[in-house]
Design a protein around this motif. Structure first.
Motif, short mmCIF file in Angstrom:
data_model
loop_
_atom_site.label_atom_id
_atom_site.label_comp_id
_atom_site.label_asym_id
_atom_site.label_seq_id
_atom_site.Cartn_x
_atom_site.Cartn_y
_atom_site.Cartn_z
N LYS A 1 0.84 -1.20 0.00
CA LYS A 1 0.00 0.00 0.00
C LYS A 1 0.88 1.25 0.00
N TYR A 2 1.98 1.20 0.75
CA TYR A 2 2.90 2.33 0.82
C TYR A 2 3.45 2.66 -0.56
N ILE A 3 3.86 1.64 -1.30
CA ILE A 3 4.41 1.83 -2.65
C ILE A 3 3.36 2.40 -3.59
N GLU A 4 2.13 1.89 -3.45
CA GLU A 4 1.03 2.36 -4.31
C GLU A 4 0.74 3.84 -4.08
N ILE A 5 0.71 4.26 -2.82
CA ILE A 5 0.43 5.66 -2.51
C ILE A 5 1.59 6.55 -2.94
N GLN A 6 2.82 6.06 -2.77
CA GLN A 6 3.99 6.82 -3.18
C GLN A 6 3.96 7.09 -4.68
N ARG A 7 3.55 6.09 -5.45
CA ARG A 7 3.44 6.27 -6.90
C ARG A 7 2.38 7.31 -7.24
N GLU A 8 1.28 7.29 -6.50
CA GLU A 8 0.21 8.26 -6.76
C GLU A 8 0.69 9.67 -6.45
N ILE A 9 1.45 9.83 -5.37
CA ILE A 9 1.99 11.14 -5.01
C ILE A 9 2.91 11.66 -6.11
N GLU B 1 9.54 16.11 5.81
CA GLU B 1 8.94 17.42 5.55
C GLU B 1 9.53 18.05 4.29
N ASP B 2 10.85 17.96 4.14
CA ASP B 2 11.49 18.52 2.94
C ASP B 2 11.08 17.75 1.69
N GLN B 3 10.95 16.45 1.82
CA GLN B 3 10.53 15.63 0.68
C GLN B 3 9.12 16.02 0.23
N GLN B 4 8.25 16.26 1.19
CA GLN B 4 6.89 16.68 0.86
C GLN B 4 6.89 18.04 0.17
N LEU B 5 7.76 18.93 0.62
CA LEU B 5 7.87 20.24 -0.02
C LEU B 5 8.29 20.10 -1.48
N PHE B 6 9.30 19.26 -1.74
CA PHE B 6 9.76 19.04 -3.12
C PHE B 6 8.63 18.45 -3.98
N GLN B 7 7.91 17.50 -3.43
CA GLN B 7 6.81 16.87 -4.17
C GLN B 7 5.73 17.89 -4.50
N PHE B 8 5.42 18.72 -3.54
CA PHE B 8 4.39 19.75 -3.73
C PHE B 8 4.81 20.75 -4.79
N LEU B 9 6.05 21.25 -4.69
CA LEU B 9 6.54 22.24 -5.65
C LEU B 9 6.66 21.65 -7.04
N ASN B 10 7.09 20.40 -7.12
CA ASN B 10 7.28 19.75 -8.41
C ASN B 10 5.99 19.63 -9.20
N GLY B 11 4.87 19.48 -8.48
CA GLY B 11 3.59 19.29 -9.17
C GLY B 11 2.88 20.57 -9.54
N LEU B 12 3.45 21.72 -9.14
CA LEU B 12 2.81 23.01 -9.44
C LEU B 12 2.94 23.37 -10.92
N ILE C 1 11.66 29.96 -3.22
CA ILE C 1 11.58 29.05 -2.07
C ILE C 1 12.77 28.11 -2.05
N MET C 2 13.12 27.58 -3.22
CA MET C 2 14.22 26.61 -3.29
C MET C 2 15.57 27.26 -2.99
N LEU C 3 15.68 28.58 -3.19
CA LEU C 3 16.95 29.28 -2.93
C LEU C 3 17.10 29.75 -1.49
N MET C 4 16.09 29.54 -0.68
CA MET C 4 16.18 29.94 0.73
C MET C 4 17.26 29.15 1.45
N ASN C 5 17.95 29.80 2.39
CA ASN C 5 19.02 29.14 3.14
C ASN C 5 18.48 27.93 3.91
N SER C 6 17.30 28.10 4.46
CA SER C 6 16.65 27.00 5.17
C SER C 6 15.27 26.80 4.56
N LEU C 7 15.00 25.59 4.09
CA LEU C 7 13.71 25.33 3.46
C LEU C 7 12.58 25.53 4.47
N PRO C 8 11.51 26.22 4.07
CA PRO C 8 10.41 26.51 5.00
C PRO C 8 9.51 25.29 5.19
N PRO C 9 8.72 25.27 6.25
CA PRO C 9 7.71 24.21 6.41
C PRO C 9 6.73 24.28 5.25
#
Length: 223
Positions: free
Chosen positions: A134-142, A185-196, A207-215
């Protein structure tokens, strides 16, 4: 016997028995407005959307000060203990709330359990257990989810729902040092930005150039 928390009001003995009642803050206390027919969620759980249903149930049970019956902080007293009648009534009430909040089929499958703790454990083990496939299936959907024709206010909740499902299906070690949650948290940020869509490319780059990636919630507000 497990611990019993809260205060007891005990008055002078009468006919050899002490008058015994519970403080309003005690987890065994049942409010006058509570009843066996209560349903804690608006949509009954029928086997799908377990994480959302579970979170809503925990919120409602916490508001009613009954979480300790589920997590083992307060266990069943012995029948000769003064708390026992109060536990018995409270246990039956919470068990009814849970079974009223699931489909008839699921309710029938847990009615054999005596305690609320057993009912809650069984439902969680059947529908919330970690599952590798199930984990693999959801990861693919994300990975395949993108904003597309949706607006960002529809795209973000969809991604968050998938992340919640992914977390419930996780199999593997959990780090207590704090590194793993930040990585996720960082992985989720990358996934979110990638799909925009491309219309957000300038803000995405900033956002990607920030010294510290935001929540993720901060990045959403910026977008």
């Amino acid at each position: 016997m497990g611990s019993v928390i809260g205060d007891v009001i005990s008055n002078s003995p009468s006919n050899g028995f002490a008058s015994f009642s519970l403080d309003l803050s005690h987890p065994f206390y049942i409010h006058l407005s509570d009843n066996l027919g209560g349903q804690l969620v608006s949509v009954l759980f029928s086997g799908c959307g377990f994480i959302l249903w579970r979170n809503n149930m925990l919120t409602s049970l916490s508001a009613k000060n009954k979480i300790s019956l589920l997590d083992g902080r307060v266990n069943q007293p012995t029948p000769d203990y003064p708390y026992y009648p109060y536990w018995e009534r409270c246990n039956d009430m919470v068990k009814a709330w849970i079974t009223n909040s699931v489909s008839r089929k699921i309710a029938a499958s847990v009615m054999c359990f005596k305690t609320t703790k057993e009912v809650w454990k069984d439902v969680n083990e059947r529908f919330g257990q970690s599952n590798g496939s199930k984990y693999i299936e959801i990861q693919r959907e994300i990975n395949s989810t993108a904003q597309g024709s949706s607006d960002i206010t529809s795209y973000f909740p969809k991604m968050r729902s998938l992340w919640d499902e992914l977390n419930s299906s996780y199999v593997g070690p959990v780090c207590s040092c704090g590194a793993l949650p930040k990585f996720i948290e960082d992985q989720q940020l990358f996934q979110f930005l990638n799909g925009l869509n491309e219309s957000y490319i300038t803000v995405k780059s900033g956002i990607m150039l920030m010294n510290s990636l935001p929540p993720i919630s901060k990045a959403y507000s910026l977008l």
